[in-house]
Design a protein around this motif. Structure first.
Motif, PDB file in Angstrom:
ATOM      1  N   ALA A  77       0.837  -1.200   0.000  1.00 44.76           N
ATOM      2  CA  ALA A  77       0.000   0.000   0.000  1.00 44.76           C
ATOM      3  C   ALA A  77       0.874   1.253   0.000  1.00 44.76           C
ATOM      4  N   VAL A  78       1.928   1.231   0.792  1.00 50.00           N
ATOM      5  CA  VAL A  78       2.876   2.358   0.803  1.00 50.00           C
ATOM      6  C   VAL A  78       3.479   2.542  -0.584  1.00 50.00           C
ATOM      7  N   GLU A  79       3.835   1.439  -1.231  1.00 53.16           N
ATOM      8  CA  GLU A  79       4.397   1.519  -2.586  1.00 53.16           C
ATOM      9  C   GLU A  79       3.425   2.199  -3.545  1.00 53.16           C
ATOM     10  N   LEU A  80       2.141   1.854  -3.446  1.00 47.58           N
ATOM     11  CA  LEU A  80       1.146   2.497  -4.316  1.00 47.58           C
ATOM     12  C   LEU A  80       1.083   4.000  -4.057  1.00 47.58           C
ATOM     13  N   ILE A  81       1.131   4.382  -2.772  1.00 49.90           N
ATOM     14  CA  ILE A  81       1.106   5.819  -2.444  1.00 49.90           C
ATOM     15  C   ILE A  81       2.334   6.514  -3.029  1.00 49.90           C
ATOM     16  N   GLU A  82       3.489   5.909  -2.835  1.00 49.07           N
ATOM     17  CA  GLU A  82       4.745   6.518  -3.301  1.00 49.07           C
ATOM     18  C   GLU A  82       4.752   6.685  -4.819  1.00 49.07           C
ATOM     19  N   ASN A  83       4.047   5.798  -5.514  1.00 45.67           N
ATOM     20  CA  ASN A  83       3.998   5.865  -6.985  1.00 45.67           C
ATOM     21  C   ASN A  83       2.805   6.667  -7.497  1.00 45.67           C
ATOM     22  N   GLY A  84       2.137   7.363  -6.594  1.00 44.55           N
ATOM     23  CA  GLY A  84       1.011   8.195  -6.998  1.00 44.55           C
ATOM     24  C   GLY A  84      -0.212   7.388  -7.388  1.00 44.55           C
ATOM     25  N   LYS A  85      -0.302   6.120  -6.911  1.00 44.18           N
ATOM     26  CA  LYS A  85      -1.405   5.225  -7.271  1.00 44.18           C
ATOM     27  C   LYS A  85      -2.426   5.053  -6.144  1.00 44.18           C
ATOM     28  N   ALA A  86      -2.226   5.724  -5.027  1.00 42.68           N
ATOM     29  CA  ALA A  86      -3.166   5.632  -3.908  1.00 42.68           C
ATOM     30  C   ALA A  86      -3.075   6.911  -3.090  1.00 42.68           C
ATOM     31  N   TYR A  87      -4.147   7.217  -2.372  1.00 42.23           N
ATOM     32  CA  TYR A  87      -4.187   8.441  -1.588  1.00 42.23           C
ATOM     33  C   TYR A  87      -5.101   8.253  -0.387  1.00 42.23           C
ATOM     34  N   VAL A  88      -4.846   9.011   0.663  1.00 45.66           N
ATOM     35  CA  VAL A  88      -5.708   9.003   1.838  1.00 45.66           C
ATOM     36  C   VAL A  88      -6.857   9.974   1.595  1.00 45.66           C
ATOM     37  N   CYS A  89      -8.074   9.461   1.785  1.00 44.65           N
ATOM     38  CA  CYS A  89      -9.297  10.227   1.536  1.00 44.65           C
ATOM     39  C   CYS A  89     -10.052  10.417   2.846  1.00 44.65           C
ATOM     40  N   GLU A  90     -10.637  11.615   2.996  1.00 46.62           N
ATOM     41  CA  GLU A  90     -11.353  11.922   4.229  1.00 46.62           C
ATOM     42  C   GLU A  90     -12.854  12.107   4.015  1.00 46.62           C
ATOM     43  N   LEU A  91     -13.362  11.681   2.881  1.00 47.40           N
ATOM     44  CA  LEU A  91     -14.809  11.729   2.682  1.00 47.40           C
ATOM     45  C   LEU A  91     -15.487  10.751   3.644  1.00 47.40           C
ATOM     46  N   ASN A  92     -16.649  11.144   4.153  1.00 43.30           N
ATOM     47  CA  ASN A  92     -17.385  10.197   4.992  1.00 43.30           C
ATOM     48  C   ASN A  92     -18.152   9.215   4.099  1.00 43.30           C
ATOM     49  N   ALA A  93     -18.847   8.269   4.702  1.00 39.13           N
ATOM     50  CA  ALA A  93     -19.495   7.202   3.934  1.00 39.13           C
ATOM     51  C   ALA A  93     -20.533   7.766   2.975  1.00 39.13           C
ATOM     52  N   GLU A  94     -21.331   8.729   3.426  1.00 46.85           N
ATOM     53  CA  GLU A  94     -22.370   9.303   2.579  1.00 46.85           C
ATOM     54  C   GLU A  94     -21.761  10.062   1.404  1.00 46.85           C
ATOM     55  N   GLN A  95     -20.715  10.821   1.684  1.00 49.38           N
ATOM     56  CA  GLN A  95     -20.056  11.576   0.609  1.00 49.38           C
ATOM     57  C   GLN A  95     -19.399  10.619  -0.396  1.00 49.38           C
ATOM     58  N   THR A  96     -18.826   9.545   0.101  1.00 51.70           N
ATOM     59  CA  THR A  96     -18.178   8.583  -0.787  1.00 51.70           C
ATOM     60  C   THR A  96     -19.180   7.991  -1.758  1.00 51.70           C
ATOM     61  N   ARG A  97     -20.367   7.652  -1.258  1.00 53.40           N
ATOM     62  CA  ARG A  97     -21.409   7.118  -2.135  1.00 53.40           C
ATOM     63  C   ARG A  97     -21.829   8.157  -3.176  1.00 53.40           C
ATOM     64  N   GLU A  98     -21.951   9.408  -2.750  1.00 53.89           N
ATOM     65  CA  GLU A  98     -22.360  10.479  -3.653  1.00 53.89           C
ATOM     66  C   GLU A  98     -21.327  10.698  -4.764  1.00 53.89           C
ATOM     67  N   PRO A 132     -12.070  15.400  -3.403  1.00 56.33           N
ATOM     68  CA  PRO A 132     -11.224  16.593  -3.228  1.00 56.33           C
ATOM     69  C   PRO A 132      -9.854  16.255  -2.640  1.00 56.33           C
ATOM     70  N   PHE A 133      -9.690  15.032  -2.130  1.00 54.47           N
ATOM     71  CA  PHE A 133      -8.407  14.631  -1.543  1.00 54.47           C
ATOM     72  C   PHE A 133      -7.560  13.791  -2.513  1.00 54.47           C
ATOM     73  N   ARG A 134      -8.057  13.636  -3.747  1.00 49.98           N
ATOM     74  CA  ARG A 134      -7.414  12.732  -4.693  1.00 49.98           C
ATOM     75  C   ARG A 134      -6.009  13.200  -5.080  1.00 49.98           C
ATOM     76  N   ASP A 135      -5.812  14.502  -5.128  1.00 50.03           N
ATOM     77  CA  ASP A 135      -4.529  15.028  -5.580  1.00 50.03           C
ATOM     78  C   ASP A 135      -3.683  15.577  -4.444  1.00 50.03           C
ATOM     79  N   ARG A 136      -3.984  15.149  -3.229  1.00 51.83           N
ATOM     80  CA  ARG A 136      -3.158  15.617  -2.114  1.00 51.83           C
ATOM     81  C   ARG A 136      -1.730  15.132  -2.323  1.00 51.83           C
ATOM     82  N   PRO A 137      -0.752  15.817  -1.800  1.00 52.37           N
ATOM     83  CA  PRO A 137       0.650  15.452  -2.018  1.00 52.37           C
ATOM     84  C   PRO A 137       0.962  14.037  -1.518  1.00 52.37           C
TER      85      PRO A 137
END
Length: 553
Positions: A112-133, A146-151
């Protein structure tokens, strides 16, 4: 060629044999990967037979037993033990030690860390309802978080702090960065890690973040060197994600996922959630209730393991969804028990017979075969006395020509014993027959009805002077609907006579009847002693299956 060595043709075998012939693989590696969140059912039996059976059929090949234990909230060590027992009972042995996806949690975290380092994963803070939307619908694309392009550095820091337990459940998750406009919903930036403060049955409290099944399963397959990852058709939409994960991490093995149709069986539920609801609603007594389609329930009911293997072979492996008749499974059970089940006599709804011309103090020890077509099974002893029990349905004061049992002033043969004639009977105040008075012909022992004597029927019996009292649980199908899963209210399709309890008598020799050892109670059905409730002091027999399909036509 033994049963486990037979090779029925199917599209999966064609793929495997092409891979072996081309040199892509020198041997195959399969796995059976249950989630330990319930008991295995008949559908799992098909998968077990397929995965382990394939490994047995090709040289130097093997099958792992691996628990995909990524959700500690629903999993339990008791389920692990039950699943191990089921696989062993079905006749299979896994390669090496039992494996757990939790064994690979550290490696999964690193990937998972490898995916983050390669720009293939990110930490998202949307709640469950927002994620569904944000996910969109089947007809409209999703939109980027909105958290997709965080550093990358920020996501790495947050992910490590998630592991350290700094955040509450539901506040953060790790998502793969794929394509929010994909027509496949599984590819719209799926969650691959979530926070769970829950005790895990294998890792204890070491982890508070847990990988999602789709992320875990493919990596576990690759770590174990699985060549052909076999799963049911509902995972077809998951395959692009399976392949994407393996293509975007530095892992050598690339298993191939292949889907086949799941087993849909008439009059049967296979949803673990719905099966558990039957238990919670006290419709059944537990996961191993003999009416349940679980492997443990069928084992307790008396289904031989060989009959489930034969059933799995007969229904085959295809990509076409279909529903198999319950009668097909029961036919496999009957065929096995007809060939292998010892014979015995039991009177389930008894009335007494008094043979008036038989010595009151005499008890003969008659002999009968254990199995009429297999002399190697030997013989058994049947005590015969002046007073006997026969089944209530086997006597009538009058009967038409089709009734070939005991009638007043007519003769019938007692199985493995004498010809008797009914001379009189007694009733109670309600008019129920309580006993039948008969005479016997001492010269008819060992004779057959066709030996010149016109006796039209044969009935079973048990000595009243030498027997064992027993409880008989007459099990039948649990549902009246062919597809109970479609019912709006499951209670409305419960068959009210799925269990009928009766009390009667069995042969004296069955006092030590062992659980899972089947008997054909002559003219009654196939039965076995209950593994939980039967003791020598209180015998309890479960009906495995009737002698013929009573629902046919």
């Amino acid at each position: 060629m033994s049963e486990l060595e037979t090779r029925p043709s199917n599209f999966i075998r064609t793929i495997i044999e092409n891979d072996l012939e081309s040199g892509k693989h020198q041997a195959i590696q399969t796995r059976f990967p249950p989630e330990p969140n319930g008991y295995l059912h008949i559908g799992h039996a098909k998968s077990i037979c397929l995965n382990f059976g394939l490994a047995l059929d090709y040289p130097n090949s093997a099958c792992n037993l691996r628990f995909d234990d990524t959700n500690p909230v629903k999993e339990d060590a008791d389920y692990v033990a039950a699943i191990e027992k089921d696989v062993t009972w079905l006749g299979f042995k896994w390669q090496g030690d039992i494996r757990y996806s939790s064994n690979y949690f550290e490696q999964l975290f690193d990937y998972a860390v490898e995916l983050i380092e390669n720009g293939k994963a990110y930490v998202c803070e949307l709640n469950a309802e927002q994620t569904r939307e944000y996910r969109g619908t089947l007809t409209s694309p999703g939109k980027n978080s909105p958290f997709r392009d965080r550093p990358i550095a920020e996501s790495l820091d947050l992910f490590k702090r998630m592991r350290a337990g700094e955040f509450e459940e539901g506040t953060m998750m790790l998502r793969a960065k794929i394509d929010m406009a994909s027509p496949n919903m599984k590819m719209r930036d799926p969650v691959i890690y979530r926070i769970r403060f829950a005790h895990h049955h294998q890792t204890g409290d070491k982890w508070c973040i847990y990988p999602m099944y789709d992320f875990t399963h493919c990596i576990s397959d690759a770590i174990e060197g699985v060549t052909h990852s076999l799963c049911t058709l509902e995972f077809e939409d998951h395959r692009p994600l399976y392949d994407w994960v393996l293509a975007n991490i530095t892992i050598a093995a690339k298993p191939r996922q292949i889907e086949f149709s799941r087993l849909n069986l008439q009059y049967t539920l296979t949803s673990k959630r719905k099966l558990n609801a039957l238990i919670e609603d006290n419709i059944v007594t537990g996961w191993d209730d003999p009416r349940m389609p679980t492997i443990s329930g069928m084992r307790r009911r008396g289904y031989p393991a060989a009959s489930l293997r034969e059933f799995s072979k007969r229904i085959g492996v295809t990509k076409q969804e279909n529903t198999v008749e319950l009668a097909s499974l029961e036919a496999c059970v009957r065929e096995n028990l007809e060939a292998n089940g010892a014979r015995a006599m039991a009177v389930i709804d008894p009335i007494k017979v008094i043979i008036t011309n038989y010595d009151e103090d005499k008890i003969e020890q008659l002999t009968a075969p254990v199995h009429p077509k297999d002399e190697s099974m030997g013989t058994r002893t049947l005590p015969f006395s002046r007073e006997l029990y026969i089944d209530r349905a086997d006597f009538r004061e009058e009967g038409n020509k089709q009734y070939k049992r005991l009638k007043l002033h007519k003769e019938v043969r007692l199985r493995n014993a004498y010809v008797i004639r009914a001379d009189d009977f007694k009733t109670d105040a309600e008019g129920n027959i309580t006993e039948v008075h008969c005479t016997y012909d001492a010269g008819t022992l060992g004779k057959n009805p066709e030996d010149g004597r016109k006796v039209k029927g044969v009935i079973h019996w048990v000595s009243a002077a030498s027997n064992n009292q027993a409880e008989f649980r007459i099990y039948d199908r649990l549902f009246t609907a062919e597809n109970p899963a479609a019912a709006e209210d499951i209670h409305s399709v419960i068959y009210p006579e799925s269990l009928v309890v009766k009390h009667g008598f069995v042969e004296k020799g069955l006092v030590d009847a062992k659980a899972e050892v089947a008997y054909q109670f002559e003219r009654e059905g196939y039965f076995c002693a209950d593994s939980k409730d039967s003791t020598p002091e209180k015998l309890v027999f479960n009906r495995t299956v009737a002698l013929r399909d009573s629902w046919a036509g």
